[in-house]
Write a protein that holds these residues in place. Structure first.
Motif, mmCIF file in Angstrom:
data_model
loop_
_atom_site.group_PDB
_atom_site.id
_atom_site.type_symbol
_atom_site.label_atom_id
_atom_site.label_comp_id
_atom_site.label_asym_id
_atom_site.label_seq_id
_atom_site.Cartn_x
_atom_site.Cartn_y
_atom_site.Cartn_z
ATOM 1 N N ILE A 108 0.753 -1.086 -0.018
ATOM 2 C CA ILE A 108 0.090 0.051 -0.087
ATOM 3 C C ILE A 108 0.715 1.170 0.009
ATOM 4 O O ILE A 108 2.037 1.215 0.369
ATOM 5 N N ARG A 109 0.231 2.315 -0.298
ATOM 6 C CA ARG A 109 0.865 3.545 -0.186
ATOM 7 C C ARG A 109 -0.032 4.234 1.087
ATOM 8 O O ARG A 109 -0.878 3.618 1.587
ATOM 9 N N VAL A 110 0.430 5.604 1.646
ATOM 10 C CA VAL A 110 -0.448 6.226 2.533
ATOM 11 C C VAL A 110 -1.092 7.334 2.094
ATOM 12 O O VAL A 110 -1.100 7.810 0.921
ATOM 13 N N HIS A 111 -2.187 7.582 2.899
ATOM 14 C CA HIS A 111 -3.025 8.710 2.415
ATOM 15 C C HIS A 111 -2.594 10.076 3.037
ATOM 16 O O HIS A 111 -1.883 10.046 4.090
ATOM 17 N N LYS A 112 -2.987 11.258 2.462
ATOM 18 C CA LYS A 112 -2.725 12.430 3.184
ATOM 19 C C LYS A 112 -2.965 12.445 4.461
ATOM 20 O O LYS A 112 -2.428 13.177 5.446
ATOM 21 N N ASP A 113 -4.443 12.231 4.797
ATOM 22 C CA ASP A 113 -5.008 11.963 5.993
ATOM 23 C C ASP A 113 -4.642 10.610 6.408
ATOM 24 O O ASP A 113 -5.354 9.574 6.199
ATOM 25 N N LEU A 114 -3.641 10.752 7.460
ATOM 26 C CA LEU A 114 -3.212 9.176 8.000
ATOM 27 C C LEU A 114 -4.569 8.326 8.479
ATOM 28 O O LEU A 114 -4.546 6.888 8.533
ATOM 29 N N ARG A 115 -5.498 9.234 8.928
ATOM 30 C CA ARG A 115 -6.550 8.412 9.520
ATOM 31 C C ARG A 115 -7.225 7.555 8.444
ATOM 32 O O ARG A 115 -7.755 6.153 9.009
ATOM 33 N N LYS A 116 -7.305 7.867 7.306
ATOM 34 C CA LYS A 116 -7.814 6.914 6.281
ATOM 35 C C LYS A 116 -6.982 5.751 5.944
ATOM 36 O O LYS A 116 -7.485 4.447 5.721
#
Ligand SMILES: Cc1cc2nc3c(=O)[nH]c(=O)nc-3n(C[C@H](O)[C@H](O)[C@H](O)COP(=O)(O)O)c2cc1C
Length: 317
Positions: free
Chosen positions: A173-181
């Motif tokens: 995976i990659r990460v989202h800008k909003d890490l909560r996602k």
């Protein structure tokens, strides 16, 4: 895709266990379209890589087309076969499950690409677009596990590591800008702690829009490895250039590196650009030694016999 070989497929979780007992990271080579093919995988394996990824293979085409199967996935029938994870691009549970069952006799596990940022892939809801589709990703890994089990493979994670038919199912995976996602994504895809849906997880701590020239997001990696590292083995992909220049530290590294973020929840490293330039990276070489080029050229010439050759080959591919 050729040959029938069901032997010596080390379960990836066994490798995680082994390297942990040796107090070091698991060393892996990344999926790289066009590059992480058989000769390259064999070369990095000779230089200390524990687990190798194929390039991303499109599951739908792989299932339907014999030419796609022959060109996209090649294994060696000569020992040793590097422990290999076949990575798929997919967005339909049944496609991933079928393709996974096709490669299961020849690989240690399968992986779903949820990180490819290319526009053509995202337009088809493949790669990084799947980071917005956590329920679908969970369905895909569950369907794959159940198809593998129905085909006689053992997908019970740690309970399968000694079985010659033990296979892993993982995601990158990659990460989202909003890490909560990203936290929500991992929580959904991982499932219950006592019976998780994936064997291990690879995190590339950049968003879909972050260029690879921007350093990886260490804070995001620290949050995610501390939240999930005890529940599932985690690999990091991104900026693994040399073992001595990693931008974080761990007791699994040869020497302590004061002042850097400690990542106790990280179990292994995945290298792409650096291992492409220097396949001997994990053997401690700071630059590519000539012998590694030699090894690679020998493997390439073995895996690409001249067309219509009348010579016999001891290896078939
Ligand atoms: C030439 C090339 C091809 C790649 N192909 C894939 C791929 O097929 N699947 C995938 O998940 N990532 C792919 N990636 C991304 C890498 O696996 C890795 O996540 C990214 O390059 C960050 O690692 P690095 O800093 O070590 O290069 C590719 C990267 C490169 C440079």
């Amino acid at each position: 895709m050729t040959e029938t070989m069901d032997s010596d497929h080390v379960h990836p979780l066994k490798l995680f266990e082994l390297t942990k007992s040796e107090k070091r990271f698991l060393y892996t080579s990344a999926p790289m379209v066009r590059y992480s093919k058989l000769a390259f995988r064999q070369t990095v394996y000779e230089y200390g890589t524990d687990l190798c990824w194929t390039p991303m293979v499109l599951a739908k085409e792989f299932n339907r087309n014999n030419f796609a199967r022959d060109s996209d996935f090649t294994i060696s029938t000569c020992a040793p076969q590097p422990p290999t994870i076949v990575q798929f691009g997919a967005n339909v549970p049944l496609e991933l499950a079928r393709a996974s069952t096709l490669v299961a006799p020849y690989s240690s596990g399968v992986d779903l690409n949820c990180g490819c940022p290319q526009s053509w892939a995202c337009a088809e809801t493949l790669g990084a677009a799947l980071m917005e589709k956590r329920e679908l990703v969970r369905e895909m890994v569950l369907e794959t596990r159940s198809h593998l089990a129905a085909a006689g493979y053992s997908v019970a994670k740690e309970a399968s590591i000694s079985s010659p038919l033990g296979r892993s199912v993982s995601v990158k995976i990659r990460v989202h800008k909003d890490l909560r996602k990203t936290v929500d994504f991992i929580t959904t895809v991982l499932g219950p702690e006592q019976d998780r849906h994936i064997d291990f997880l690879t995190i590339h701590p950049r968003t879909r829009h972050t260029p690879s020239s921007t350093p990886i997001n260490i804070e995001a990696l620290e949050v995610l490895t501390s939240m999930f590292g005890k529940k599932v083995p985690i690999l990091v992909s991104g900026d693994v250039f040399t073992l001595s220049s990693l931008p974080y530290t761990s007791e699994l590294l040869p020497s302590e590196r004061p002042g850097l973020t400690e990542l106790p929840g990280l179990a292994g490293l995945m290298s792409a650009r650096a291992i492409l330039a220097n396949p001997a990276l994990y053997a401690g070489y700071e630059a590519c030694p000539w012998e590694a080029v030699d090894t690679f050229m020998n493997k390439v010439s073995l895996s690409l016999p001249p067309p219509n050759s009348h010579f016999g080959y001891s290896c078939s591919f």
